[in-house]
Design an enzyme around this catalytic site. Structure first.
Site, mmCIF file in Angstrom:
data_model
loop_
_atom_site.group_PDB
_atom_site.id
_atom_site.type_symbol
_atom_site.label_atom_id
_atom_site.label_comp_id
_atom_site.label_asym_id
_atom_site.label_seq_id
_atom_site.Cartn_x
_atom_site.Cartn_y
_atom_site.Cartn_z
ATOM 1 N N ASP A 13 0.814 -1.220 0.000
ATOM 2 C CA ASP A 13 0.000 0.000 0.000
ATOM 3 C C ASP A 13 0.847 1.268 0.000
ATOM 4 O O ASP A 13 0.460 2.284 0.575
ATOM 5 C CB ASP A 13 -0.965 0.029 1.208
ATOM 6 C CG ASP A 13 -1.733 -1.264 1.352
ATOM 7 O OD1 ASP A 13 -2.262 -1.729 0.327
ATOM 8 O OD2 ASP A 13 -1.777 -1.826 2.459
ATOM 9 N N LYS A 16 1.767 2.274 -4.977
ATOM 10 C CA LYS A 16 2.334 1.717 -6.218
ATOM 11 C C LYS A 16 1.468 2.040 -7.424
ATOM 12 O O LYS A 16 1.963 2.256 -8.507
ATOM 13 C CB LYS A 16 2.456 0.189 -6.109
ATOM 14 C CG LYS A 16 3.614 -0.270 -5.258
ATOM 15 C CD LYS A 16 3.880 -1.743 -5.435
ATOM 16 C CE LYS A 16 2.902 -2.639 -4.715
ATOM 17 N NZ LYS A 16 2.886 -2.534 -3.259
ATOM 18 N N GLY A 40 -4.277 -4.553 -4.291
ATOM 19 C CA GLY A 40 -5.265 -3.538 -4.637
ATOM 20 C C GLY A 40 -4.550 -2.309 -5.135
ATOM 21 O O GLY A 40 -3.824 -1.677 -4.380
ATOM 22 N N HIS A 41 -4.688 -2.030 -6.416
ATOM 23 C CA HIS A 41 -4.031 -0.844 -6.965
ATOM 24 C C HIS A 41 -5.096 0.147 -7.417
ATOM 25 O O HIS A 41 -5.941 -0.180 -8.239
ATOM 26 C CB HIS A 41 -3.135 -1.232 -8.155
ATOM 27 C CG HIS A 41 -1.941 -2.031 -7.740
ATOM 28 N ND1 HIS A 41 -1.059 -2.591 -8.636
ATOM 29 C CD2 HIS A 41 -1.479 -2.347 -6.521
ATOM 30 C CE1 HIS A 41 -0.105 -3.220 -7.963
ATOM 31 N NE2 HIS A 41 -0.338 -3.101 -6.687
ATOM 32 N N GLN A 223 2.068 -6.357 -3.225
ATOM 33 C CA GLN A 223 2.521 -6.443 -1.822
ATOM 34 C C GLN A 223 3.907 -5.772 -1.696
ATOM 35 O O GLN A 223 4.145 -4.815 -2.400
ATOM 36 C CB GLN A 223 2.524 -7.890 -1.304
ATOM 37 C CG GLN A 223 1.127 -8.481 -1.169
ATOM 38 C CD GLN A 223 0.606 -9.096 -2.456
ATOM 39 O OE1 GLN A 223 1.322 -9.797 -3.135
ATOM 40 N NE2 GLN A 223 -0.635 -8.850 -2.792
#
Ligand code: IMP
Length: 429
Positions: A13, A16, A40-41, A223
């Site tokens: 988080d 990225k 999650g991007h 990650q």
């Protein structure tokens, strides 16, 4: 012209999404090489916000997206995500997305095992995303996993399911959770096959051709190094190898092709899930960072734990992750704080360490040794040049560079894509 690999330098988080999106616009191909839909991007492009979990970010920029063999693919989640972004206007077809034929599939039983085990762990739970990531990787190394290519062979699927169910139903029963029936799973997979197989191919061949043709490849990590299954805060980690070395293995390309390794780090630290976090703050500053930084998990919506920048940990991530330059994000969240702390080492049971040792007990006992810096009163938000930053903010960034032993290549000063100070174009190598 180099390729670029982007990896997280903390516990994920780090922002990225924005950096990868920015780099994707300069790349020809974007490749995911590990993780799954636990990632999650968030990408903000114009007035659209895209939340990607499994799809490579380059798709948003109209670039070819590749899901490498190192990724664990939940076919239902993949199809749902494709449908969701298509509804937002993105074009996702077998011309724009390729999936490694030897990637591992996540099945419904993996999420069931993941959740059942976490529930049994109680207080000691890892805090997984519950999406079956760990159990799918376990099946991979145990040589019983079902892979994308198996969808084309009903007989292979059938005998592999026998072995898989023997293992998992025994386990599920022991955990007091519901078991799975072979025919239902087989039907489920055979129904998915015609939707997934058009995307499947030996992606290593395509990547080899692209490399030889001088196309720019961006390897998109998910990650982060401190969640790496070897180098992270084990067992409070994810189940894949998140370091840059795995960009090669997880895509099917040689290590020399990975190119420049860009590590992403926030100007402070956050973590979701359980596990050691030496610089975690439980006071008002921690709450302020969480509020200002909108620190809620993209995938699970869980509030993130917040703390000071841990230079000791990021230095370690730089070394083991192969990071050559840092993209520092969310500096603006620190605007106006009267003083800032940076962790420069740990006190563990009276002994000083300049790294985080591997043992669980030592990690839990690690107390940060801080260096305190003066904060700044001006705003860094939206700055696009060093000159636009308060002098004290520049000092903070320079101190971080010294301590982590890596230069800041990019500085991100707001969620907006163009609010970025580029010191060096990572594609220049
Ligand atoms: P898993 O990957 O679902 O097995 O979860 C293992 C650990 O990694 C948990 O602490 C998760 O919160 C964490 N994790 C997994 N994916 C992400 C991510 O994309 N960002 C931050 N933490 C993550």
């Amino acid at each position: 012209m180099a390729n670029v690999a982007v990896i997280g330098a903390q516990w994920g988080d780090e922002g990225k999404g924005k950096v990868v999106d920015w780099l994707a616009s300069r790349a020809d191909i974007v490749v995911r090489f590990q993780g799954g839909h636990n990632a999650g991007h968030t990408l903000v492009v114009g007035n659209q916000t895209y939340k990607l979990s499994l799809l490579p970010s380059g798709l948003v920029r109209g670039k070819l997206g590749v899901i490498g063999n190192g990724v664990v693919v939940d076919p239902v989640a993949l199809l749902e995500e494709i449908a969701r972004v298509r509804a937002q206007g993105l074009i996702v077809t077998p011309d724009t997305l390729r999936v490694a034929e030897n990637a591992i599939l996540i099945l419904p039983l993996h999420a069931a095992i993941d959740k059942a085990r976490e529930a049994k762990r109680g207080e000691r739970k890892i805090g997984t995303t519950g999406r079956g990531i760990g159990p799918a990787y376990e099946d991979k190394v145990a040589r019983r996993a079902i892979r994308v290519c198996d969808l084309a062979e009903p007989e292979t699927l059938s005998f592999k399911l026998d072995e898989l169910l023997l293992h998992h139903n025994t386990l599920l029963q022991g955990l007091g959770a519901g078991t799975f029936e072979k025919q239902a799973l087989l039907d489920h997979l055979l129904a998915l096959a015609p939707q997934i197989l058009p995307f499947a191919e030996p992606v290593w061949e395509r990547l080899d051709q692209a490399r030889r043709a001088g196309r720019r490849i961006l390897f998109e990590g998910a990650q982060a190094v401190m969640l790496d299954v070897d180098h992270g805060t084990y067992p409070y980690v994810t189940s894949s190898s998140t370091v840059a070395g795995n960009a090669a293995g997880g895509a099917g390309i040689g290590p020399h092709a990975v190119g420049f390794v860009l590590g992403i780090a926030k100007a402070y630290t956050t973590r979701v899930g359980s596990g050691p976090f030496p610089t975690e703050l439980f006071d008002d500053v921690g709450k302020l960072l969480g509020k200002r930084g909108h620190e809620f998990g993209t995938v699970t919506g869980r509030p993130r734990r917040c703390g000071w920048f841990d230079a000791t940990m990021v230095r370690q991530a730089v070394k083991v992750g192969g990071i050559q330059g840092l993209a520092l994000t969310k500096l603006d969240v620190l605007d106006g704080l009267p003083e800032l702390k940076i962790c420069v080492g740990y006190d563990i049971n009276g002994k000083r360490f300049n790294y985080l040792p591997a043992a669980m007990g030592a990690q839990a006992a690690a107390t940060p040794i801080y260096e305190t810096m003066e904060g700044w009163s001006g705003s860094t938000q939206g700055a696009r040049t060093w000159g636009a930053l308060p002098a004290q903010a520049v000092k903070y960034v320079r101190r971080i560079e010294e301590l982590v032993e890596a230069p800041v290549t990019l500085l991100s000063t707001s969620p907006e894509r163009d609010d970025t100070i580029m010191v060096k174009d990572p594609f220049e190598g």
